[in-house]
Design a protein around this motif. Structure first.
Motif, mmCIF file in Angstrom:
data_model
loop_
_atom_site.group_PDB
_atom_site.id
_atom_site.type_symbol
_atom_site.label_atom_id
_atom_site.label_comp_id
_atom_site.label_asym_id
_atom_site.label_seq_id
_atom_site.Cartn_x
_atom_site.Cartn_y
_atom_site.Cartn_z
ATOM 1 N N LEU A 1 71.680 -6.631 -91.882
ATOM 2 C CA LEU A 1 72.111 -7.346 -90.683
ATOM 3 C C LEU A 1 71.101 -8.424 -90.290
ATOM 4 C CD1 LEU A 1 73.516 -4.419 -88.509
ATOM 5 C CD2 LEU A 1 74.820 -6.287 -89.531
ATOM 6 N N VAL A 2 69.798 -8.081 -90.390
ATOM 7 C CA VAL A 2 68.757 -9.062 -90.054
ATOM 8 C C VAL A 2 68.829 -10.248 -91.000
ATOM 9 C CG1 VAL A 2 66.263 -9.452 -89.982
ATOM 10 C CG2 VAL A 2 67.219 -7.379 -88.996
ATOM 11 N N ALA A 3 68.964 -9.972 -92.304
ATOM 12 C CA ALA A 3 69.036 -11.054 -93.294
ATOM 13 C C ALA A 3 70.288 -11.906 -93.082
ATOM 14 C CB ALA A 3 69.011 -10.472 -94.697
ATOM 15 N N ALA A 4 71.424 -11.243 -92.777
ATOM 16 C CA ALA A 4 72.667 -11.991 -92.549
ATOM 17 C C ALA A 4 72.552 -12.869 -91.311
ATOM 18 C CB ALA A 4 73.833 -11.011 -92.400
ATOM 19 N N PHE A 5 71.893 -12.352 -90.269
ATOM 20 C CA PHE A 5 71.738 -13.139 -89.059
ATOM 21 C C PHE A 5 70.846 -14.349 -89.312
ATOM 22 C CE2 PHE A 5 69.320 -14.114 -85.190
ATOM 23 C CZ PHE A 5 70.361 -14.425 -84.325
ATOM 24 N N LEU A 6 69.741 -14.139 -90.051
ATOM 25 C CA LEU A 6 68.839 -15.270 -90.331
ATOM 26 C C LEU A 6 69.469 -16.302 -91.256
ATOM 27 C CD1 LEU A 6 65.424 -13.377 -90.773
ATOM 28 C CD2 LEU A 6 66.159 -14.788 -88.832
ATOM 29 N N SER A 7 70.381 -15.856 -92.132
ATOM 30 C CA SER A 7 71.022 -16.795 -93.070
ATOM 31 C C SER A 7 71.902 -17.811 -92.354
ATOM 32 C CB SER A 7 71.835 -16.013 -94.101
ATOM 33 O OG SER A 7 72.917 -15.351 -93.468
ATOM 34 N N LEU A 8 72.265 -17.471 -91.133
ATOM 35 C CA LEU A 8 73.095 -18.413 -90.362
ATOM 36 C C LEU A 8 72.289 -19.581 -89.824
ATOM 37 C CD1 LEU A 8 75.266 -15.819 -88.359
ATOM 38 C CD2 LEU A 8 75.893 -17.078 -90.432
ATOM 39 N N MET A 9 70.967 -19.453 -89.850
ATOM 40 C CA MET A 9 70.099 -20.518 -89.337
ATOM 41 C C MET A 9 69.872 -21.569 -90.432
ATOM 42 S SD MET A 9 67.362 -18.110 -87.317
ATOM 43 C CE MET A 9 66.465 -19.546 -86.737
ATOM 44 N N ASP A 10 69.855 -22.848 -90.051
ATOM 45 C CA ASP A 10 69.701 -23.945 -91.019
ATOM 46 C C ASP A 10 68.312 -23.938 -91.661
ATOM 47 O OD1 ASP A 10 72.260 -24.757 -90.442
ATOM 48 O OD2 ASP A 10 71.620 -26.174 -88.865
ATOM 49 N N GLU A 11 67.298 -23.503 -90.918
ATOM 50 C CA GLU A 11 65.924 -23.550 -91.429
ATOM 51 C C GLU A 11 65.606 -22.398 -92.393
ATOM 52 O OE1 GLU A 11 66.749 -23.402 -88.305
ATOM 53 O OE2 GLU A 11 66.212 -25.358 -87.405
ATOM 54 N N SER A 12 66.487 -21.444 -92.546
ATOM 55 C CA SER A 12 66.209 -20.284 -93.383
ATOM 56 C C SER A 12 66.206 -20.660 -94.856
ATOM 57 C CB SER A 12 67.241 -19.187 -93.138
ATOM 58 O OG SER A 12 68.541 -19.658 -93.466
ATOM 59 N N THR A 13 65.288 -20.039 -95.564
ATOM 60 C CA THR A 13 65.159 -20.256 -97.012
ATOM 61 C C THR A 13 65.279 -18.891 -97.699
ATOM 62 O OG1 THR A 13 62.750 -19.950 -96.960
ATOM 63 C CG2 THR A 13 63.608 -22.206 -96.608
ATOM 64 N N PRO A 14 65.521 -18.897 -99.000
ATOM 65 C CA PRO A 14 65.619 -17.609 -99.711
ATOM 66 C C PRO A 14 64.355 -16.768 -99.566
ATOM 67 C CG PRO A 14 66.529 -19.349 -101.055
ATOM 68 C CD PRO A 14 65.922 -20.038 -99.868
ATOM 69 N N ILE A 15 63.181 -17.426 -99.591
ATOM 70 C CA ILE A 15 61.933 -16.666 -99.456
ATOM 71 C C ILE A 15 61.839 -16.031 -98.075
ATOM 72 C CG2 ILE A 15 59.421 -16.848 -99.433
ATOM 73 C CD1 ILE A 15 59.675 -19.075 -101.493
ATOM 74 N N LEU A 16 62.197 -16.816 -97.041
ATOM 75 C CA LEU A 16 62.166 -16.294 -95.678
ATOM 76 C C LEU A 16 63.129 -15.119 -95.515
ATOM 77 C CD1 LEU A 16 61.230 -16.510 -92.732
ATOM 78 C CD2 LEU A 16 63.077 -18.164 -92.357
ATOM 79 N N LEU A 17 64.324 -15.289 -96.109
ATOM 80 C CA LEU A 17 65.301 -14.202 -96.004
ATOM 81 C C LEU A 17 64.806 -12.936 -96.707
ATOM 82 C CD1 LEU A 17 68.649 -16.144 -96.624
ATOM 83 C CD2 LEU A 17 67.777 -15.246 -94.463
ATOM 84 N N PHE A 18 64.149 -13.135 -97.875
ATOM 85 C CA PHE A 18 63.654 -11.987 -98.617
ATOM 86 C C PHE A 18 62.535 -11.266 -97.844
ATOM 87 C CE2 PHE A 18 60.697 -10.082 -101.658
ATOM 88 C CZ PHE A 18 61.554 -9.188 -102.293
ATOM 89 N N VAL A 19 61.619 -12.089 -97.275
ATOM 90 C CA VAL A 19 60.511 -11.508 -96.516
ATOM 91 C C VAL A 19 61.047 -10.772 -95.277
ATOM 92 C CG1 VAL A 19 58.461 -12.016 -95.120
ATOM 93 C CG2 VAL A 19 58.795 -13.148 -97.341
ATOM 94 N N ALA A 20 61.991 -11.401 -94.560
ATOM 95 C CA ALA A 20 62.571 -10.781 -93.374
ATOM 96 C C ALA A 20 63.290 -9.499 -93.738
ATOM 97 C CB ALA A 20 63.521 -11.750 -92.691
ATOM 98 N N TRP A 21 64.006 -9.541 -94.864
ATOM 99 C CA TRP A 21 64.707 -8.325 -95.305
ATOM 100 C C TRP A 21 63.713 -7.205 -95.618
ATOM 101 C CZ3 TRP A 21 64.542 -5.448 -99.751
ATOM 102 C CH2 TRP A 21 65.532 -4.475 -99.900
ATOM 103 N N GLY A 22 62.625 -7.545 -96.348
ATOM 104 C CA GLY A 22 61.636 -6.537 -96.738
ATOM 105 C C GLY A 22 60.918 -5.930 -95.536
#
Length: 358
Positions: free
Chosen positions: A19-40
């Motif tokens: 859910l956290v990763a899905a929510f952050l993916s909606l943001m334009d500034e999000s990157t795959p690395i950021l999503l991975f770190v947030a997920w972890g």
């Protein structure tokens, strides 16, 4: 796997991190690395927190409750502790405490019932034995007379006297049982008056003087001259206490032995000590000698007579006077029985110790 705390924690942590990763993916500034770190970070944090909450605050408490319930079901409550864990924030702790308290109360109740059942068994066996002896003796004498011995005058008188003596013993036993039962139930009331404890003891010694002389025993009475021993209590019942203690000191003493009775005044009490130099009482028997029918040596005690209720009556009489009977003994050297009564204070001159010997 999914029914354990780790399995549930893994599923919830995956759901939260997704859910956290899905929510952050909606943001334009999000990157795959950021999503991975947030997920972890969210996964590991959620897993550790949920695992701790489930393991220590829920599953462990439920496990303890289940363990308690199993012990209650097996009636194995001997290892249940009254000390609960402190500092726990689990909402199940209160339930655990309630069950634990119930189990402890149940164990105490079981212990009490077992002790009472054992006491009843011993009491029934003892009283049956005590009643059987005089009844069978009386039956034997009477049936012998009925079978023809009644025609012999000498035999008739001898057997009738023995039967009467057995019935007297039975009457004393029944009276002692009634007295003890009435004391325990509170039926017997104490008549408190002021009386001189020294005079009372001298009366008891005078009564037992003949029995002492038959066995060449010496009764010594240690008091302080010119000092009063005025006390309050039920004189008749205290007389019975002193009579029983002095008689026992003579009964379990050897021929030519000595019984020493001492009166001592303390600050607010008078202490009575009855000492003998007889056979003594083994340490394992000291705690039980005030029980009904308990005898240290049953065979020898039977020969000496008595109902086996004397010390039990003594204990209840003194408890009615808010006092206690204490005993110290050394095997082969003798015993000392002691009790105290309140001292009624009056002016008295200086006293010196004197010894009155009977």
């Amino acid at each position: 796997m999914f029914t354990t705390s780790r399995g549930i924690s893994l599923i919830l942590a995956l759901a939260i991190s997704a859910l956290v990763a899905a929510f952050l993916s909606l943001m334009d500034e999000s990157t795959p690395i950021l999503l991975f770190v947030a997920w972890g970070v969210s996964f590991s944090s959620a897993y550790l927190l949920i695992s701790f909450m489930l393991e220590f605050l829920i599953f462990k408490e439920i496990g303890d409750i289940y363990s308690l319930m199993e012990k209650i079901q097996r009636k194995d409550l001997s290892e249940i502790s009254e000390k609960g864990r402190k500092g726990s924030i689990s909402p199940l702790r209160k339930i655990n405490k309630v069950i634990n308290s119930y189990a402890i109360a149940r164990q105490k109740e079981i212990d009490t019932l077992q002790k009472n059942a054992e006491f009843r068994r011993e009491f029934i066996a003892d009283i049956s034995h005590e009643l059987k002896t005089p009844i069978f003796a009386t039956q034997g004498y009477i049936h012998t007379l009925l079978d023809g011995a009644i025609d012999d005058k000498q035999v008739r008188m001898r057997f009738l006297k023995r039967a009467a003596k057995s019935l007297d013993s039975l009457d004393i036993l029944v009276q002692d049982l009634l007295t003890l039962n009435q004391m325990e139930s509170g039926v017997i009331k104490f008549n408190f008056t002021e009386f001189d404890l020294q005079d009372l003891l001298e009366e008891v010694m005078e009564e037992l003087e003949h029995k002492a002389s038959k066995r060449e025993m010496h009764i010594k009475f240690d008091v302080e001259p010119n000092k009063h021993y005025l006390t309050t209590g039920d004189r008749q019942k205290i007389y019975r206490v002193c009579q029983n203690l002095i008689f026992n000191a003579m009964k379990y003493n050897h021929n030519g032995g000595e019984v020493n009775i001492t009166l001592k005044t303390l600050k607010n009490t008078i202490q009575v000590d009855v000492k003998d130099d007889g056979q003594g009482i083994p340490p394992e028997d000291l705690k039980r000698i005030f029980e009904r029918f308990y005898r240290v040596e049953k065979s020898r005690s039977k020969e000496k007579g008595g109902t086996g209720l004397g010390l039990a009556i003594v204990k209840h009489i003194l408890e009615g006077h808010k006092s206690k009977i204490s005993v110290s003994s050394t095997v082969g050297k003798g015993s000392v029985f002691s009790f105290s009564l309140p001292l009624v204070k009056i002016d008295s001159p200086e006293e010196k110790l004197k010894v009155v010997t009977l």
